[in-house]
Design a protein around this motif. Structure first.
Motif, short mmCIF file in Angstrom:
data_model
loop_
_atom_site.label_atom_id
_atom_site.label_comp_id
_atom_site.label_asym_id
_atom_site.label_seq_id
_atom_site.Cartn_x
_atom_site.Cartn_y
_atom_site.Cartn_z
N ALA A 54 0.83 -1.21 0.00
CA ALA A 54 0.00 0.00 0.00
C ALA A 54 0.87 1.26 0.00
O ALA A 54 0.57 2.23 -0.72
CB ALA A 54 -0.93 -0.01 1.21
N GLY A 55 1.94 1.24 0.80
CA GLY A 55 2.85 2.38 0.82
C GLY A 55 3.54 2.59 -0.52
O GLY A 55 3.67 3.72 -1.00
N THR A 58 1.14 4.05 -2.98
CA THR A 58 0.91 5.48 -2.68
C THR A 58 2.05 6.33 -3.22
O THR A 58 1.82 7.42 -3.77
CB THR A 58 0.76 5.67 -1.16
N VAL A 61 1.68 6.65 -7.01
CA VAL A 61 0.56 7.53 -7.36
C VAL A 61 0.93 8.99 -7.11
O VAL A 61 0.63 9.88 -7.94
CB VAL A 61 -0.70 7.14 -6.56
N LEU A 62 1.57 9.28 -5.99
CA LEU A 62 1.98 10.66 -5.70
C LEU A 62 2.94 11.17 -6.76
O LEU A 62 2.85 12.32 -7.20
CB LEU A 62 2.63 10.72 -4.32
N SER A 86 4.42 14.61 1.60
CA SER A 86 3.05 14.08 1.61
C SER A 86 2.98 12.72 2.29
O SER A 86 2.04 12.44 3.04
CB SER A 86 2.52 13.98 0.18
N LEU A 87 3.95 11.86 2.01
CA LEU A 87 3.96 10.54 2.61
C LEU A 87 4.11 10.60 4.12
O LEU A 87 3.35 9.98 4.87
CB LEU A 87 5.10 9.70 2.02
N SER A 91 -0.17 10.93 4.08
CA SER A 91 -0.56 9.75 3.30
C SER A 91 -0.13 8.46 3.96
O SER A 91 -0.91 7.51 4.07
CB SER A 91 0.02 9.84 1.88
N ILE A 95 -3.03 5.89 5.35
CA ILE A 95 -3.15 4.68 4.52
C ILE A 95 -2.82 3.44 5.35
O ILE A 95 -3.52 2.41 5.27
CB ILE A 95 -2.23 4.78 3.29
N GLY A 158 7.06 3.75 0.25
CA GLY A 158 6.50 4.82 -0.57
C GLY A 158 7.58 5.73 -1.14
O GLY A 158 7.52 6.12 -2.31
#
Length: 253
Positions: A54-55, A58, A61-62, A86-87, A91, A95, A158
């Motif tokens: 998931a990380g 993310t 996507v960022l 952002s992470l 995020s 998340i 991420g």
């Protein structure tokens, strides 16, 4: 007074009584160290692959979403900072909490719910074993301890995947990516965002254990407990995030 409103207040009243019993179980010895270690492995180690994926998703996507926007404004050099900021700030923590809510919340709700309807919890009480200490406290403490560590893992994956996605579009060394990304980041940005995930873990463990231990209605009730655990954990995590973000802005300006 409408029945729905009465049920609402009854639920929070029962939750308060559950918290009182749980607090006594957590802080008063003896402690269930072996069961706690097992839950740390169940909640932490076995959630790690899902949280890492998931990380990583993310981060990709960022990178893809922000590249176009920053290019339009002539700020493409800020891309590493935007991804990492952002992470770490939002995020990654939210998340991670939502992923763990889905996996761990449903698992705890279903496991304790099945124990409740098959009268295993009643058998534990008859055997002089405190179910709050053995079942609920260990899961709540494990969730609270593991969420910050899982968040760090999600942030790491991420950032790494964000760099990979960035360098595929326009080559940049990992060292330069890290330097640009962390240049504007301070300890006050990192600490509150990571620390508040412990509170998310507390919410997940508490709500899921509470829903599981109040299960009624046989196997159908177990399904309802698992579903309600996921829904309520996710909802309370999002609401807590709103409050904690505001609080962190006040305490760490």
């Amino acid at each position: 007074m409408p029945a729905l409103l009465v049920s609402f207040f009854e639920w929070f009243g029962d939750l308060g009584l559950f918290c009182r019993s749980l607090a006594h179980a957590v802080f008063v010895p003896p402690y269930e160290g072996r069961e706690l270690v097992r839950q740390l492995d169940e909640i932490g180690s076995k959630s790690l692959p899902l949280v890492a994926m998931a990380g990583a998703a993310t981060g990709v996507v960022l990178s893809l979403q922000t590249r176009d926007s920053l290019t339009r404004f002539g700020a493409k050099s800020m891309l590493p900072a935007v991804i990492i900021f952002s992470l770490i700030k939002e995020s990654g923590p939210i998340i991670t909490a939502l992923v763990v809510s889905g996996r761990v919340g449903a698992g705890i709700g279903a496991e304790l719910g099945s124990m409740k309807v098959t009268e295993q919890i009643d058998a534990m009480e008859a055997s002089a074993v405190n179910p709050y200490k053995f079942l609920a406290a260990t899961r709540v403490v494990a969730c609270t301890l593991m969420l910050p560590l899982l968040t760090l893992a999600a942030n790491f994956c991420g950032i790494l995947s964000g760099w990979i996605a960035t360098t595929l579009a326009e080559p940049i060394s990992l060292r330069l990516f890290i330097e640009r990304g962390f240049k504007m980041l301070t300890f006050n940005d990192f600490l509150p965002a990571t620390a508040m995930t412990a509170f998310f873990g507390l919410i997940i463990g508490l709500v899921a254990s509470f829903q599981g231990m109040r299960t009624k209605g046989g196997t159908e009730g177990v399904g309802r407990s698992a579903t309600s655990s996921v829904v309520l954990c996710s909802l309370f995590v999002i609401l807590a995030d709103v409050f904690l973000v505001r609080l962190s802005l006040v305490l760490f300006p």
